[in-house]
Design a protein around this motif. Structure first.
Motif, PDB file in Angstrom:
ATOM      1  N   SER A  75     -71.612 -58.692  38.849  1.00 46.87           N
ATOM      2  CA  SER A  75     -72.005 -57.762  37.795  1.00 46.87           C
ATOM      3  C   SER A  75     -73.361 -57.126  38.084  1.00 46.87           C
ATOM      4  CB  SER A  75     -72.034 -58.495  36.455  1.00 46.87           C
ATOM      5  OG  SER A  75     -72.465 -57.636  35.433  1.00 46.87           O
ATOM      6  N   LYS A  76     -74.327 -57.919  38.529  1.00 48.41           N
ATOM      7  CA  LYS A  76     -75.655 -57.389  38.840  1.00 48.41           C
ATOM      8  C   LYS A  76     -75.601 -56.416  40.007  1.00 48.41           C
ATOM      9  CE  LYS A  76     -78.125 -61.281  36.945  1.00 48.41           C
ATOM     10  NZ  LYS A  76     -79.474 -61.713  36.759  1.00 48.41           N
ATOM     11  N   ALA A  77     -74.823 -56.738  41.028  1.00 42.53           N
ATOM     12  CA  ALA A  77     -74.690 -55.846  42.179  1.00 42.53           C
ATOM     13  C   ALA A  77     -74.015 -54.535  41.775  1.00 42.53           C
ATOM     14  CB  ALA A  77     -73.897 -56.534  43.287  1.00 42.53           C
ATOM     15  N   LEU A  78     -72.981 -54.621  40.970  1.00 45.80           N
ATOM     16  CA  LEU A  78     -72.273 -53.422  40.525  1.00 45.80           C
ATOM     17  C   LEU A  78     -73.187 -52.531  39.687  1.00 45.80           C
ATOM     18  CD1 LEU A  78     -69.605 -51.891  40.517  1.00 45.80           C
ATOM     19  CD2 LEU A  78     -68.913 -53.248  38.542  1.00 45.80           C
ATOM     20  N   ASP A  79     -73.931 -53.121  38.778  1.00 46.56           N
ATOM     21  CA  ASP A  79     -74.866 -52.369  37.944  1.00 46.56           C
ATOM     22  C   ASP A  79     -75.913 -51.658  38.805  1.00 46.56           C
ATOM     23  OD1 ASP A  79     -76.040 -51.639  35.325  1.00 46.56           O
ATOM     24  OD2 ASP A  79     -77.655 -52.988  35.936  1.00 46.56           O
ATOM     25  N   SER A  80     -76.450 -52.365  39.781  1.00 48.51           N
ATOM     26  CA  SER A  80     -77.442 -51.778  40.673  1.00 48.51           C
ATOM     27  C   SER A  80     -76.829 -50.642  41.489  1.00 48.51           C
ATOM     28  CB  SER A  80     -78.002 -52.851  41.597  1.00 48.51           C
ATOM     29  OG  SER A  80     -78.960 -52.311  42.470  1.00 48.51           O
ATOM     30  N   ALA A  81     -75.636 -50.852  42.032  1.00 48.54           N
ATOM     31  CA  ALA A  81     -74.976 -49.828  42.848  1.00 48.54           C
ATOM     32  C   ALA A  81     -74.730 -48.546  42.054  1.00 48.54           C
ATOM     33  CB  ALA A  81     -73.662 -50.367  43.401  1.00 48.54           C
ATOM     34  N   LEU A  82     -74.374 -48.689  40.792  1.00 47.29           N
ATOM     35  CA  LEU A  82     -74.125 -47.507  39.958  1.00 47.29           C
ATOM     36  C   LEU A  82     -75.396 -46.700  39.712  1.00 47.29           C
ATOM     37  CD1 LEU A  82     -71.566 -49.026  37.453  1.00 47.29           C
ATOM     38  CD2 LEU A  82     -71.149 -47.106  39.018  1.00 47.29           C
ATOM     39  N   SER A  83     -76.557 -47.321  39.880  1.00 45.40           N
ATOM     40  CA  SER A  83     -77.826 -46.623  39.695  1.00 45.40           C
ATOM     41  C   SER A  83     -78.291 -45.893  40.955  1.00 45.40           C
ATOM     42  CB  SER A  83     -78.925 -47.613  39.278  1.00 45.40           C
ATOM     43  OG  SER A  83     -79.401 -48.336  40.406  1.00 45.40           O
ATOM     44  N   ALA A  84     -77.649 -46.149  42.076  1.00 46.91           N
ATOM     45  CA  ALA A  84     -78.102 -45.627  43.364  1.00 46.91           C
ATOM     46  C   ALA A  84     -78.067 -44.100  43.405  1.00 46.91           C
ATOM     47  CB  ALA A  84     -77.246 -46.195  44.495  1.00 46.91           C
ATOM     48  N   ILE A 144     -82.508 -47.219  44.201  1.00 47.47           N
ATOM     49  CA  ILE A 144     -81.530 -48.176  43.693  1.00 47.47           C
ATOM     50  C   ILE A 144     -82.271 -49.152  42.780  1.00 47.47           C
ATOM     51  CG2 ILE A 144     -81.712 -49.816  45.610  1.00 47.47           C
ATOM     52  CD1 ILE A 144     -78.555 -50.078  45.283  1.00 47.47           C
ATOM     53  N   LYS A 145     -81.665 -49.464  41.661  1.00 50.21           N
ATOM     54  CA  LYS A 145     -82.257 -50.387  40.699  1.00 50.21           C
ATOM     55  C   LYS A 145     -82.356 -51.778  41.316  1.00 50.21           C
ATOM     56  CE  LYS A 145     -80.850 -52.421  36.348  1.00 50.21           C
ATOM     57  NZ  LYS A 145     -79.868 -52.299  35.259  1.00 50.21           N
ATOM     58  N   LYS A 146     -83.530 -52.375  41.193  1.00 49.69           N
ATOM     59  CA  LYS A 146     -83.754 -53.715  41.739  1.00 49.69           C
ATOM     60  C   LYS A 146     -82.956 -54.751  40.944  1.00 49.69           C
ATOM     61  CE  LYS A 146     -87.378 -56.949  42.912  1.00 49.69           C
ATOM     62  NZ  LYS A 146     -88.797 -57.229  42.940  1.00 49.69           N
ATOM     63  N   VAL A 147     -82.387 -55.693  41.662  1.00 53.56           N
ATOM     64  CA  VAL A 147     -81.664 -56.807  41.043  1.00 53.56           C
ATOM     65  C   VAL A 147     -82.640 -57.960  40.886  1.00 53.56           C
ATOM     66  CG1 VAL A 147     -79.773 -58.446  41.282  1.00 53.56           C
ATOM     67  CG2 VAL A 147     -79.495 -56.104  42.104  1.00 53.56           C
ATOM     68  N   SER A 148     -82.704 -58.527  39.693  1.00 55.59           N
ATOM     69  CA  SER A 148     -83.612 -59.657  39.475  1.00 55.59           C
ATOM     70  C   SER A 148     -82.904 -60.739  38.668  1.00 55.59           C
ATOM     71  CB  SER A 148     -84.875 -59.196  38.749  1.00 55.59           C
ATOM     72  OG  SER A 148     -84.542 -58.670  37.488  1.00 55.59           O
ATOM     73  N   GLY A 149     -83.562 -61.887  38.596  1.00 55.07           N
ATOM     74  CA  GLY A 149     -83.030 -62.982  37.795  1.00 55.07           C
ATOM     75  C   GLY A 149     -81.846 -63.686  38.415  1.00 55.07           C
ATOM     76  N   THR A 150     -81.823 -63.755  39.738  1.00 57.48           N
ATOM     77  CA  THR A 150     -80.706 -64.442  40.397  1.00 57.48           C
ATOM     78  C   THR A 150     -81.148 -65.810  40.899  1.00 57.48           C
ATOM     79  OG1 THR A 150     -81.202 -63.486  42.546  1.00 57.48           O
ATOM     80  CG2 THR A 150     -79.689 -62.262  41.154  1.00 57.48           C
ATOM     81  N   ASN A 151     -80.283 -66.790  40.769  1.00 56.07           N
ATOM     82  CA  ASN A 151     -80.546 -68.114  41.311  1.00 56.07           C
ATOM     83  C   ASN A 151     -79.289 -68.661  41.981  1.00 56.07           C
ATOM     84  OD1 ASN A 151     -79.005 -68.620  39.101  1.00 56.07           O
ATOM     85  ND2 ASN A 151     -80.404 -70.064  38.134  1.00 56.07           N
ATOM     86  N   GLU A 152     -78.543 -67.741  42.597  1.00 53.02           N
ATOM     87  CA  GLU A 152     -77.301 -68.079  43.301  1.00 53.02           C
ATOM     88  C   GLU A 152     -77.336 -67.409  44.667  1.00 53.02           C
ATOM     89  OE1 GLU A 152     -73.699 -67.986  40.555  1.00 53.02           O
ATOM     90  OE2 GLU A 152     -75.094 -66.624  39.564  1.00 53.02           O
ATOM     91  N   GLU A 153     -76.422 -67.819  45.533  1.00 55.16           N
ATOM     92  CA  GLU A 153     -76.336 -67.227  46.865  1.00 55.16           C
ATOM     93  C   GLU A 153     -74.971 -66.603  47.087  1.00 55.16           C
ATOM     94  OE1 GLU A 153     -79.409 -69.975  49.410  1.00 55.16           O
ATOM     95  OE2 GLU A 153     -77.269 -70.307  49.695  1.00 55.16           O
ATOM     96  N   GLY A 154     -74.949 -65.622  47.986  1.00 52.00           N
ATOM     97  CA  GLY A 154     -73.694 -64.989  48.366  1.00 52.00           C
ATOM     98  C   GLY A 154     -73.894 -63.521  48.653  1.00 52.00           C
ATOM     99  N   SER A 155     -72.863 -62.890  49.175  1.00 51.78           N
ATOM    100  CA  SER A 155     -72.889 -61.456  49.454  1.00 51.78           C
ATOM    101  C   SER A 155     -71.872 -60.757  48.579  1.00 51.78           C
ATOM    102  CB  SER A 155     -72.553 -61.187  50.917  1.00 51.78           C
ATOM    103  OG  SER A 155     -73.548 -61.726  51.753  1.00 51.78           O
TER     104      SER A 155
END
Length: 92
Positions: free
Chosen positions: A62-71, A19-30
């Motif tokens: 958006s970052k989570a969706l992009d990463s999930a599509l790479s899984a 799975i593509k690593k998510v980077s560049g986040t400075n927010e919290e949440g699931s």
């Protein structure tokens, strides 16, 4: 400062291989992403589950969706697609 993120998921009897690593986040949440995976282990469809996601941040979604599509999951001998989910937990 960059935050941490944790990935977990559920796809019966299938191991997550990449799975593509998510980077560049400075927010919290699931962010919960609903998936459809073909027998080869490729994600053929992914969408944010708005009822189970705890952030309204379009950036995290958006970052989570992009990463999930790479899984990529383990291949299976099943002939049908499988439904499952991936959970992204972002901490700052």
């Amino acid at each position: 400062m960059e935050g941490k993120n944790f990935v977990g998921g559920n796809l019966k009897n299938r191991k997550l291989l990449f799975i593509k690593k998510v980077s560049g986040t400075n927010e919290e949440g699931s962010v919960i992403i609903k998936l459809i995976v073909n027998p080869k282990g490729e994600v053929t469809s992914a969408e944010v589950d708005p009822n189970r996601t705890t952030t309204a941040s379009s950036s995290l979604r958006s970052k989570a969706l992009d990463s999930a599509l790479s899984a990529v999951f383990e291949a299976t001998s099943l002939t049908e697609e499988q439904n499952g989910f991936i959970t992204f937990k972002f901490e700052y």
